[in-house]
Structure formats: C-alpha cells, structure tokens
Design a protein around this motif. Structure first.
Motif, PDB file in Angstrom:
ATOM      1  N   PRO A 114       3.678   9.018  -4.606  1.00  0.00           N
ATOM      2  CA  PRO A 114       3.427   9.909  -5.755  1.00  0.00           C
ATOM      3  C   PRO A 114       4.183   9.504  -7.016  1.00  0.00           C
ATOM      4  O   PRO A 114       3.670   9.653  -8.131  1.00  0.00           O
ATOM      5  CB  PRO A 114       3.898  11.280  -5.239  1.00  0.00           C
ATOM      6  N   GLY A 115       5.393   9.005  -6.859  1.00  0.00           N
ATOM      7  CA  GLY A 115       6.185   8.672  -8.038  1.00  0.00           C
ATOM      8  C   GLY A 115       6.099   7.230  -8.472  1.00  0.00           C
ATOM      9  O   GLY A 115       6.900   6.794  -9.317  1.00  0.00           O
TER      10      GLY A 115
ATOM     11  N   GLU B 139       7.114   2.161 -14.441  1.00  0.00           N
ATOM     12  CA  GLU B 139       7.430   2.146 -15.868  1.00  0.00           C
ATOM     13  C   GLU B 139       8.933   2.047 -16.102  1.00  0.00           C
ATOM     14  O   GLU B 139       9.379   1.403 -17.060  1.00  0.00           O
ATOM     15  CB  GLU B 139       6.880   3.417 -16.517  1.00  0.00           C
ATOM     16  N   THR B 140       9.730   2.664 -15.224  1.00  0.00           N
ATOM     17  CA  THR B 140      11.167   2.723 -15.439  1.00  0.00           C
ATOM     18  C   THR B 140      11.891   1.489 -14.935  1.00  0.00           C
ATOM     19  O   THR B 140      12.878   1.051 -15.551  1.00  0.00           O
ATOM     20  CB  THR B 140      11.747   3.978 -14.745  1.00  0.00           C
TER      21      THR B 140
ATOM     22  N   VAL C 270       0.833  -1.206   0.000  1.00  0.00           N
ATOM     23  CA  VAL C 270       0.000   0.000   0.000  1.00  0.00           C
ATOM     24  C   VAL C 270       0.866   1.254   0.000  1.00  0.00           C
ATOM     25  O   VAL C 270       0.605   2.216  -0.731  1.00  0.00           O
ATOM     26  CB  VAL C 270      -0.956  -0.028   1.219  1.00  0.00           C
ATOM     27  N   VAL C 271       1.939   1.257   0.803  1.00  0.00           N
ATOM     28  CA  VAL C 271       2.807   2.433   0.874  1.00  0.00           C
ATOM     29  C   VAL C 271       3.484   2.689  -0.468  1.00  0.00           C
ATOM     30  O   VAL C 271       3.542   3.834  -0.954  1.00  0.00           O
ATOM     31  CB  VAL C 271       3.848   2.260   1.994  1.00  0.00           C
ATOM     32  N   VAL C 272       4.007   1.617  -1.087  1.00  0.00           N
ATOM     33  CA  VAL C 272       4.733   1.786  -2.357  1.00  0.00           C
ATOM     34  C   VAL C 272       3.793   2.185  -3.483  1.00  0.00           C
ATOM     35  O   VAL C 272       4.076   3.108  -4.265  1.00  0.00           O
ATOM     36  CB  VAL C 272       5.484   0.479  -2.701  1.00  0.00           C
ATOM     37  N   VAL C 273       2.653   1.512  -3.582  1.00  0.00           N
ATOM     38  CA  VAL C 273       1.733   1.781  -4.688  1.00  0.00           C
ATOM     39  C   VAL C 273       1.127   3.177  -4.600  1.00  0.00           C
ATOM     40  O   VAL C 273       0.892   3.831  -5.629  1.00  0.00           O
ATOM     41  CB  VAL C 273       0.629   0.694  -4.720  1.00  0.00           C
TER      42      VAL C 273
END
Length: 305
Positions: free
Chosen positions: A69-70, A76-77, A63-66
């Motif tokens: 903001p970035g 994608e990277t 939850v924290v990672v998803v």
C-alpha cells in the motif's frame, strides 16, 4: 632384396619389456568419459536450478514490494531519480575523504595492533606491566562502542582547549577509529602469534637467533600470513565505519547525503551513499574470499601457510 628392420617401441608397438611405446597417447576409458559427462550434466542442472530459483525469488519480492500500500510514497521518498542525480556527485566527492581515512587509519591500525599484540606476548615477569597495559587497552576499546568513542574524542577533546591539540574533526575521528580497530587487530595478531608452534621458536633459538630475531624472522611472518583473511575482514569493517566521522561535522559521503536530505526531506541521498559504500566494499570482500580459499587449498594440499 633389402630387408628393413624396425626397432621395437618406435611406432607404438610394445618393446621387449612389455611396456607401451613412447608415442602412445593417453586414451580415457569409457567409464571415465561417462563419469565426466555425468558431472557436466549435473553441473548444468544445478546452475539452471539456481538461476530459476533466483529469478522466482526476485519476481516474488518485486511483486510484494510494488503491490504494498505504501509503495508509491516510499518510491518517491527513497528512490527518486531526480535527487539521486543531484546527490551522486556530492556523495562521490565526500567519498574521497572516506578513502583517505581508510588508507591512513588502516596503516596506523596495522602498526599499532602489531605493537600491542607483541606486547601482550612478551615473556618474563619483568614485562608484566607491559602485558597488563596491553590487555587493559584491548579490553577497554573492544568493549567501548565505536560511536561513543567517536563522540568522546571528537566532541570531548576540543572541549578541553588543550594547547597544540588539533580540533579538526577528520583527525579526531581518524584517531577514534584507530584506537578502536587497533584493539581488534591486536587480538587477531595475538591469535596468529600464539598459533605458531613453540618448536618454531625453539628451532630458531637453537640456530643462534635471539628472542627478538626469532620473533621477527620466524614467528611474525608465519603469524601474519595465517591471519590475512581476518585482517582483511577488519579492514572491510573499517572502510564502512569511516562514515561515522560525519558526527563531528566532517563532509564525507554520509554527511554530504545528510545535507541534501536535511534540505529536501527526501531520503534518496542515503540510498545513493549506501550503494556507493557497497560498491566500494564488494571488491575488498571478494579479495578476502579469494585469499581465504587460496589458503584453504594450500592447507589441504599440505603446503606452507
């Protein structure tokens, strides 16, 4: 009327000595059964708590990672499925070079490390120059960062333009790895040799063995057997550091990923290469843990280690 006599102790009855019959089966007491049931219940409870806490931690991290903001740009990277599929075959092809370096350098490190350790433990004033050189070798290469050693050997040796000296970055990189890791392994072997009690060498000498025979047949087998876990740890580290040979241009797993990253500006190939190295390292790590636990059990039982 026929009278049938029965020998005592044949069907579970006590014999004349008061001992139970030979056919009696062991029946655990009620207290023992209760204790075993309690241990099983406690084990199931601990397993459930561990699984629940692991699940909660994973959910919180997800939850924290998803929700960061970035995250969309990071996903994608660094976690692109398209670039992962493109990189995996090339990374696996380059990994074969890392595996060959591990096998060749690992064998060379063990041999050179053993020779240096034996040189450092030689007795007598006549061997002082040998001991001093061995000590200087271990002090220098243990203090020199591996990346600097690789740069000096891989980039410096070809600049000398010596006749008959290879300029292959794979061979030069393997040489630098061997020089550095043999210093660490030498100290592991030396610690094992010095851990063997002097009475072992004295007993061997009293049986008529020479110093060389006592070292070969009595001291070294015990020293190596005791130092197997730290030696396996050094081999695990060597396996990971084989990826550093890419600084000289060798196409290993890391370099294969770097080529794709330089062309696409997407860092997913680095993640793929890292996961491949982790997958290769985990079996060796588990083997190290198993060997360590086995030796600890034998030591606790008073067995020979």
């Amino acid at each position: 009327m026929t009278v049938v006599t029965q020998e005592p102790g044949r069907d579970g009855a006590d014999d004349d000595s008061g001992m139970p019959g030979r056919d009696d089966a062991y029946v655990p007491s009620a207290r023992r059964l209760d204790r075993e049931r309690y241990k099983r219940a406690r084990s199931r409870r601990a397993t459930g708590i561990a699984a629940l806490s692991t699940l909660v931690t994973a959910v919180v991290l997800y939850v924290v990672v998803v929700n960061a903001p970035g995250w969309p740009r990071t996903k994608e990277t660094f976690f692109s499925a398209e670039y992962a599929r493109e990189a995996l075959p090339k990374v696996l092809e380059g990994l074969w070079l890392n595996v060959r370096l591990l096998l060749v350098c690992g064998a060379a490190v063990l041999v050179l490390g053993m020779l240096i350790a034996v040189a450092r433990t030689l007795r007598g004033p006549v061997f002082f120059p040998v001991r001093a050189l061995a000590a200087a070798y271990t002090d220098f290469f243990r203090g020199l960062p591996l990346i600097i050693n690789l740069m000096i050997v891989v980039l410096g040796v070809p600049a000398l333009r010596l006749q008959g000296v290879t300029v292959d970055p794979v061979l030069l990189g393997g040489t630098a790895l061997t020089l550095t890791y043999s210093a660490y392994v030498a100290e592991v072997f030396r610690a094992g040799i010095e851990s063997v009690h002097p009475s072992q060498r004295a007993a061997a000498r009293s049986l008529g063995l020479t110093n060389r025979q006592a070292l070969r047949h009595v001291v070294l087998p015990q020293a190596v057997r005791r130092q197997v876990p730290p030696l396996l740890n050094d081999l695990v580290s060597l396996q990971k550091d084989t990826g550093l040979v890419s600084i000289g241009g060798a196409i290993d797993a890391v370099r294969a990923a770097d080529i794709i990253v330089g062309r696409s500006l997407n860092y997913t190939p680095y993640i793929v290469a890292g996961l491949v190295f982790v997958a290769l390292t985990i079996p060796m790590t588990r083997l190290t843990d198993w060997v360590t636990a086995r030796m600890d059990r034998r030591r606790a039982q008073g067995g020979t280690i």
